[in-house]
Design a protein around this motif. Structure first.
Motif, mmCIF file in Angstrom:
data_model
loop_
_atom_site.group_PDB
_atom_site.id
_atom_site.type_symbol
_atom_site.label_atom_id
_atom_site.label_comp_id
_atom_site.label_asym_id
_atom_site.label_seq_id
_atom_site.Cartn_x
_atom_site.Cartn_y
_atom_site.Cartn_z
ATOM 1 N N ARG A 219 31.323 -38.321 2.625
ATOM 2 C CA ARG A 219 30.998 -39.441 1.720
ATOM 3 C C ARG A 219 29.392 -39.522 2.141
ATOM 4 O O ARG A 219 29.025 -40.244 3.089
ATOM 5 C CB ARG A 219 31.600 -40.829 2.139
ATOM 6 N N LEU A 220 28.343 -39.232 1.444
ATOM 7 C CA LEU A 220 27.132 -39.129 1.851
ATOM 8 C C LEU A 220 26.201 -39.569 0.507
ATOM 9 O O LEU A 220 26.482 -39.162 -0.741
ATOM 10 C CB LEU A 220 26.603 -37.669 2.276
ATOM 11 N N ARG A 221 25.034 -40.311 0.560
ATOM 12 C CA ARG A 221 24.397 -40.791 -0.441
ATOM 13 C C ARG A 221 22.811 -40.616 0.120
ATOM 14 O O ARG A 221 22.493 -41.175 1.231
ATOM 15 C CB ARG A 221 24.686 -42.107 -1.162
ATOM 16 N N MET A 222 21.889 -39.698 -0.366
ATOM 17 C CA MET A 222 20.835 -39.526 0.092
ATOM 18 C C MET A 222 19.653 -39.704 -0.994
ATOM 19 O O MET A 222 19.809 -39.870 -2.320
ATOM 20 C CB MET A 222 20.601 -38.082 0.415
ATOM 21 N N TRP B 273 25.707 -42.408 5.214
ATOM 22 C CA TRP B 273 26.798 -41.505 5.679
ATOM 23 C C TRP B 273 27.953 -42.529 5.800
ATOM 24 O O TRP B 273 27.687 -43.314 7.041
ATOM 25 C CB TRP B 273 26.248 -40.579 6.671
ATOM 26 N N TRP B 274 29.145 -42.289 5.538
ATOM 27 C CA TRP B 274 30.357 -43.201 5.610
ATOM 28 C C TRP B 274 31.207 -41.948 6.132
ATOM 29 O O TRP B 274 32.036 -41.536 5.368
ATOM 30 C CB TRP B 274 30.687 -43.702 4.224
ATOM 31 N N PRO B 275 31.507 -41.911 7.418
ATOM 32 C CA PRO B 275 32.450 -41.098 7.837
ATOM 33 C C PRO B 275 33.838 -41.651 7.742
ATOM 34 O O PRO B 275 34.145 -42.704 7.502
ATOM 35 C CB PRO B 275 32.373 -40.965 9.498
ATOM 36 N N THR B 276 35.149 -40.633 7.554
ATOM 37 C CA THR B 276 36.194 -41.037 7.201
ATOM 38 C C THR B 276 37.227 -41.241 8.365
ATOM 39 O O THR B 276 38.183 -41.871 8.552
ATOM 40 C CB THR B 276 37.172 -39.893 6.608
ATOM 41 N N SER B 277 36.440 -41.085 9.823
ATOM 42 C CA SER B 277 37.223 -41.119 10.946
ATOM 43 C C SER B 277 36.021 -41.175 12.161
ATOM 44 O O SER B 277 34.825 -41.216 11.921
ATOM 45 C CB SER B 277 37.990 -40.024 11.109
ATOM 46 N N ARG B 278 36.597 -41.239 13.316
ATOM 47 C CA ARG B 278 35.797 -41.324 14.545
ATOM 48 C C ARG B 278 35.759 -40.150 15.193
ATOM 49 O O ARG B 278 35.342 -40.014 16.437
ATOM 50 C CB ARG B 278 35.872 -42.556 15.335
ATOM 51 N N ASP B 279 36.320 -38.951 14.484
ATOM 52 C CA ASP B 279 36.539 -37.717 15.335
ATOM 53 C C ASP B 279 35.077 -37.128 14.912
ATOM 54 O O ASP B 279 35.009 -36.676 13.707
ATOM 55 C CB ASP B 279 37.576 -37.102 14.644
ATOM 56 N N PRO B 280 34.291 -36.813 15.902
ATOM 57 C CA PRO B 280 32.791 -36.215 15.644
ATOM 58 C C PRO B 280 32.969 -34.957 15.299
ATOM 59 O O PRO B 280 32.266 -34.417 14.420
ATOM 60 C CB PRO B 280 32.156 -36.518 17.063
ATOM 61 N N VAL B 281 34.094 -34.104 15.675
ATOM 62 C CA VAL B 281 34.021 -32.706 15.207
ATOM 63 C C VAL B 281 34.468 -32.529 13.771
ATOM 64 O O VAL B 281 33.564 -31.737 13.264
ATOM 65 C CB VAL B 281 35.202 -31.869 16.142
ATOM 66 N N VAL B 282 35.569 -33.198 13.089
ATOM 67 C CA VAL B 282 35.727 -33.223 11.746
ATOM 68 C C VAL B 282 34.585 -33.815 11.106
ATOM 69 O O VAL B 282 33.808 -33.130 9.939
ATOM 70 C CB VAL B 282 37.037 -33.790 11.523
#
Length: 185
Positions: free
Chosen positions: A21-24, A38-47
């Protein structure tokens, strides 16, 4: 300093990462503080970082080599992630704000993105990403969520919070009904 085996390993996302989920900004400006949100879906940095690197490579091209983040905002702290056959180094800096990620790469590539927390509501995240992606924006990443939404940034689909407020204020949400003109007497 002796590094553990976990520090030396390269983490790879084993499943299909979600779409970032990214807007540039369309065209980066030297006057802008941010290149987008950037709006990540979780707090898992790998994913989340695999998803972000994939999206950025598709949009901007170039090779991403390093990502800088704040450690308190994430569940774990890998030093390297594998994305599309390449290795991206991840640096964890306590002095960096949790609301900013810095991405660097070859040919002077640098992308600064506002990070919107995964638990942020849809309406607030949409407004924050729009504010962060405005050309020549001067809003600091820490202030991005305090930016009042503009009329343009209103989401097209109401989220659960908007519906709950509407229902408690006396209105009723009927998604299948189109507005009609009042009947004439």
């Amino acid at each position: 300093m002796v590094r553990s085996a976990e520090d030396r390993m390269t983490w790879v996302c084993t499943g299909e990462p979600p779409t970032a989920r990214l807007r540039m900004t369309d065209s980066p400006s030297s006057r802008a503080m941010l290149d987008g949100g950037w709006w990540p879906t979780s707090r898992d940095p790998v994913v989340e970082l695999c998803s972000l690197v994939t999206a950025l490579t598709a949009r901007r091209g170039g090779v991403i080599e390093r990502i800088m983040l704040q450690p308190a905002a994430w569940e774990r702290h890998p030093c390297r992630i594998g994305v599309g056959g390449a290795v991206v180094r991840v640096g964890w800096f306590a002095t960096l704000g949790a609301e900013l990620v810095i991405i660097t790469g070859r040919r002077d590539l640098r992308i600064d993105l506002a990070v919107i927390a995964p638990e942020t509501t849809y309406a607030a995240a949409t407004a924050a990403m729009l504010a962060a992606s405005r050309p020549a924006n001067t809003t600091r990443p820490a202030d991005i969520l305090s930016v009042p939404p503009s009329p343009r940034s209103r989401p097209l689909v109401p989220d659960a919070d908007d519906v709950a407020v509407w229902e408690t204020e006396g209105g009723h949400f009927q998604p299948d009904r189109h507005p009609t003109a009042p009947a004439r007497a």
